[in-house]
Design a protein around this motif. Structure first.
Motif, PDB file in Angstrom:
ATOM      1  N   GLY A  99      -2.553   5.692 -10.034  1.00  0.00           N
ATOM      2  CA  GLY A  99      -2.169   6.851  -9.244  1.00  0.00           C
ATOM      3  C   GLY A  99      -3.149   7.095  -8.105  1.00  0.00           C
ATOM      4  O   GLY A  99      -2.771   7.229  -6.940  1.00  0.00           O
ATOM      5  N   ALA A 100      -4.440   7.137  -8.447  1.00  0.00           N
ATOM      6  CA  ALA A 100      -5.454   7.462  -7.445  1.00  0.00           C
ATOM      7  C   ALA A 100      -5.414   6.459  -6.283  1.00  0.00           C
ATOM      8  O   ALA A 100      -5.476   6.836  -5.110  1.00  0.00           O
ATOM      9  N   ARG A 101      -5.249   5.172  -6.614  1.00  0.00           N
ATOM     10  CA  ARG A 101      -5.223   4.133  -5.589  1.00  0.00           C
ATOM     11  C   ARG A 101      -4.019   4.315  -4.656  1.00  0.00           C
ATOM     12  O   ARG A 101      -4.115   4.229  -3.442  1.00  0.00           O
ATOM     13  N   PHE A 102      -2.889   4.596  -5.288  1.00  0.00           N
ATOM     14  CA  PHE A 102      -1.639   4.770  -4.545  1.00  0.00           C
ATOM     15  C   PHE A 102      -1.723   5.994  -3.612  1.00  0.00           C
ATOM     16  O   PHE A 102      -1.439   5.903  -2.416  1.00  0.00           O
ATOM     17  N   TYR A 103      -2.153   7.133  -4.157  1.00  0.00           N
ATOM     18  CA  TYR A 103      -2.191   8.339  -3.329  1.00  0.00           C
ATOM     19  C   TYR A 103      -3.290   8.263  -2.276  1.00  0.00           C
ATOM     20  O   TYR A 103      -3.161   8.818  -1.190  1.00  0.00           O
ATOM     21  N   GLN A 104      -4.382   7.539  -2.572  1.00  0.00           N
ATOM     22  CA  GLN A 104      -5.423   7.362  -1.559  1.00  0.00           C
ATOM     23  C   GLN A 104      -4.872   6.557  -0.375  1.00  0.00           C
ATOM     24  O   GLN A 104      -5.143   6.872   0.782  1.00  0.00           O
ATOM     25  N   ALA A 105      -4.056   5.553  -0.661  1.00  0.00           N
ATOM     26  CA  ALA A 105      -3.453   4.765   0.423  1.00  0.00           C
ATOM     27  C   ALA A 105      -2.564   5.677   1.278  1.00  0.00           C
ATOM     28  O   ALA A 105      -2.456   5.504   2.497  1.00  0.00           O
ATOM     29  N   SER A 106      -1.945   6.668   0.646  1.00  0.00           N
ATOM     30  CA  SER A 106      -1.103   7.593   1.396  1.00  0.00           C
ATOM     31  C   SER A 106      -1.946   8.501   2.289  1.00  0.00           C
ATOM     32  O   SER A 106      -1.627   8.729   3.459  1.00  0.00           O
ATOM     33  N   VAL A 107      -3.049   9.008   1.716  1.00  0.00           N
ATOM     34  CA  VAL A 107      -3.952   9.851   2.508  1.00  0.00           C
ATOM     35  C   VAL A 107      -4.462   9.064   3.716  1.00  0.00           C
ATOM     36  O   VAL A 107      -4.525   9.587   4.834  1.00  0.00           O
ATOM     37  N   ASP A 108      -4.800   7.785   3.504  1.00  0.00           N
ATOM     38  CA  ASP A 108      -5.287   6.959   4.616  1.00  0.00           C
ATOM     39  C   ASP A 108      -4.242   6.881   5.733  1.00  0.00           C
ATOM     40  O   ASP A 108      -4.588   6.945   6.914  1.00  0.00           O
ATOM     41  N   LEU A 109      -2.975   6.740   5.368  1.00  0.00           N
ATOM     42  CA  LEU A 109      -1.925   6.698   6.393  1.00  0.00           C
ATOM     43  C   LEU A 109      -1.741   8.067   7.044  1.00  0.00           C
ATOM     44  O   LEU A 109      -1.575   8.180   8.261  1.00  0.00           O
ATOM     45  N   PHE A 110      -1.784   9.129   6.229  1.00  0.00           N
ATOM     46  CA  PHE A 110      -1.604  10.491   6.745  1.00  0.00           C
ATOM     47  C   PHE A 110      -2.632  10.828   7.826  1.00  0.00           C
ATOM     48  O   PHE A 110      -2.331  11.465   8.830  1.00  0.00           O
TER      49      PHE A 110
END
Ligand SMILES: Cc1cc2nc3c(=O)[nH]c(=O)nc-3n(C[C@H](O)[C@H](O)[C@H](O)COP(=O)(O)OP(=O)(O)OC[C@H]3O[C@@H](n4cnc5c(N)ncnc54)[C@H](O)[C@@H]3O)c2cc1C
Lengths: 87, 414
Positions: free
Chosen positions: B86-97
């Motif tokens: 989860g953390a890896r996935f959502y961190q990748a989203s924050v990076d795009l955001f």
């Protein structure tokens, strides 16, 4: 206020009740396959439509079955589990 | 009134171009049909075009874009999750955001505020500590903090909760926690996808999906049939309608989640305040309104009605934390549909049906995942192979007893 009818205590405010999920039949643990068992454990009938569900009346501890339309939130009828076969 | 504004009012053509075209009819065939014009569906269309050059794509939206969860959430973006997956996935989203306003050339009001998850008991402090350690291990900025730190950052908070609740004894603090303008996210992706040739059809509802020999051959809509071999279902709270069309079973159940905004106030609350015990999360929007959300409605319901119960409980909990809000008025209240999974992780990727892809199980946590979901789903659709980041989230985990238990991080909605 939303009212639900407990088959023992009559119409009561919805706050007195706890939802217990859909009524499901357990496959026989000895004879079911892993796939059937996983389906029983995890999968649900989340689709729109009328469903049989467990409800619990907190103050009196009565568990019963409600038939409810999960789009309109209309309860069609409520009854005790043992009475479920007799319509 | 400024002269320019007056002149503008008398113009017959308004200078601002439309965000995207309105195609007047469906083509006979598309390479990819995306059901649902929420952020996720639109982002998938955008990345199909940008990353994979696939532009013969239709996004079919039964209402207007962003009318589902995308325009109804409390817009919190964070990555301090509990599991590595989860953390890896959502961190990748924050990076795009973080770069998204620039990428989409649209101001998304992405605003990093610092995100506090308050603990009112030692048990919850222990979970916060666990999350902080997992996060640090993965390089995510997250730490456990004490009451003094909280009071310094949020002087208005009443740590004792007026004696109505157990006092706040610490928090999980996640500095990159942010809020964004959610409808702009939908518009930005829609415009980007449209500019590259994808079609966005509003007011088109998918009524059935044609499957032959285990493979998708087209979709029926209220505006006719379209041929396609690849369909993405990105309908979040409506997924149980769609899964029925292709005969798939899943653990998804739908519950409403409610939120409210108060009248606008001068800026005073910079942080995002979450209390897992009070089932409350509060932030102040760029317009000054306090945006607040609660936990799920207590029973399954596929309806977006809102209730007085919720407004009362919510107002009570807001006042436990910030007693001076007693005089502030609630302006609006609404609900959205949440497609809940038992392990609080999404359901993404390929399915047993050839050409039918799922992007679902977004529950109360899917807004923050919009960019990475679109990106990973586009990859999966284009290559036929699940993107690495979403492999753990496949529907098959529920037949392989391989869940990704995210409950500790997402038991309170957002
Ligand atoms: C009150 C509330 C607060 C929330 N707060 C947060 C938060 O703070 N942070 C966070 O990360 N997440 C939050 N969420 C969750 C988040 O809103 C959702 O997970 C997310 O918006 C899902 O986006 P989506 O694009 O997948 O779906 P949606 O935005 O719901 O889009 C699905 C679209 O599909 C369309 N559709 C449905 N059926 C059909 C059909 N048959 N044919 C054509 N179109 C169809 C719908 O009209 C809808 O527009 C919150 C949710 C709610 C309700």
């Amino acid at each position: 206020m939303k009212i639900l009818t407990c088959p023992v205590n009559g119409p009561r405010p919805i706050q007195e009740f706890t939802y217990g999920g859909e009524v499901r039949d357990m496959p026989c643990p000895d004879t079911s396959t892993d796939t059937q068992w996983a389906d029983y454990i995890f999968n649900r009938t989340g689709e729109p439509g009328v469903r049989r569900e467990w409800w619990h009346h907190g103050p009196s501890g009565v568990w019963f079955v409600a038939e409810r339309d999960i789009i309109g939130d209309n309860v069609l009828k409520t009854y005790l589990w043992s009475a479920r076969e007799t319509p | 009134m400024p002269l320019n504004l007056l002149k503008f009012a008398f113009r017959s053509d308004y200078g601002e171009p439309r965000m995207f075209r309105r195609p007047d009819r469906l083509r006979e065939e598309y390479d990819v049909v995306i059901i649902g014009g929420g952020g996720h569906g639109l982002a998938a269309a955008y990345y199909l075009a940008v990353e994979h050059g696939i532009t013969n794509v239709a996004v079919l939206e039964k209402s207007y874009i962003g009318s589902g969860g995308t325009g109804r959430n409390t817009a919190i973006v964070r990555s301090n999750y509990l599991t590595e997956e989860g953390a890896r996935f959502y961190q990748a989203s924050v990076d795009l955001f973080r770069d998204l306003s620039r990428t989409l050339d649209l101001n998304l009001f992405y605003s990093e505020r610092g995100h506090f998850t308050m603990a009112h008991s030692l048990a919850s402090l222990r979970t916060q500590r666990w999350r902080a350690e997992v996060n640090k291990h993965l390089g995510i900025d997250s730490q456990e903090v004490g009451p003094d730190f909280i009071k310094e950052k949020i002087p208005e908070i009443d740590l004792t909760c007026g004696g109505h609740q157990p006092p706040i004894c610490g928090a999980l603090y996640h500095p990159p926690g942010a809020i964004a303008r959610h409808d702009a996210v939908a518009w930005g992706y829609a415009r980007g996808a449209d500019q590259r040739g994808c079609e966005i059809h509003q007011g088109v509802s998918v009524t059935d999906i044609e499957v032959r020999d285990g493979a998708v051959t087209g979709v029926h809509t209220d505006k006719g049939f379209v041929k396609t071999t690849r369909v993405l279902s990105a309908v979040a709270g409506w997924t149980t309608h769609i899964q029925k069309m292709v005969g798939l079973r899943s653990p998804l159940v739908i519950h409403p989640l409610q939120a409210l905004v108060t009248e606008p106030l001068k800026p005073w609350l910079n942080a995002i305040v979450v209390s897992a015990s009070l089932h409350t999360y509060i932030s102040q929007s760029s317009r000054g309104e306090l945006v607040a959300g609660a936990s799920l409605d207590p029973y399954e319901l596929i309806s977006m009605r809102s209730t007085l119960d919720f407004a009362e409980t919510m107002a009570g909990h807001m006042m436990d934390l910030f007693p001076f809000l007693g005089d502030i008025k609630i302006m609006r209240q609404w609900a959205g549909l949440c497609d809940m999974t038992p392990d609080f992780s999404p359901i993404m990727g390929t399915t047993a049906i050839d050409g039918f892809f799922l992007d679902a199980g977004w529950g109360t946590w899917g807004f923050k995942a919009t960019p990475i979901s679109g990106y990973a789903m586009a990859h999966t659709i284009a290559t036929g192979d699940n993107h690495d980041l979403i492999r753990p989230f496949n529907l098959s985990r529920f037949s392989e007893f391989d869940q990704v238990g995210e409950k500790g991080a997402a038991s309170v909605g957002h």
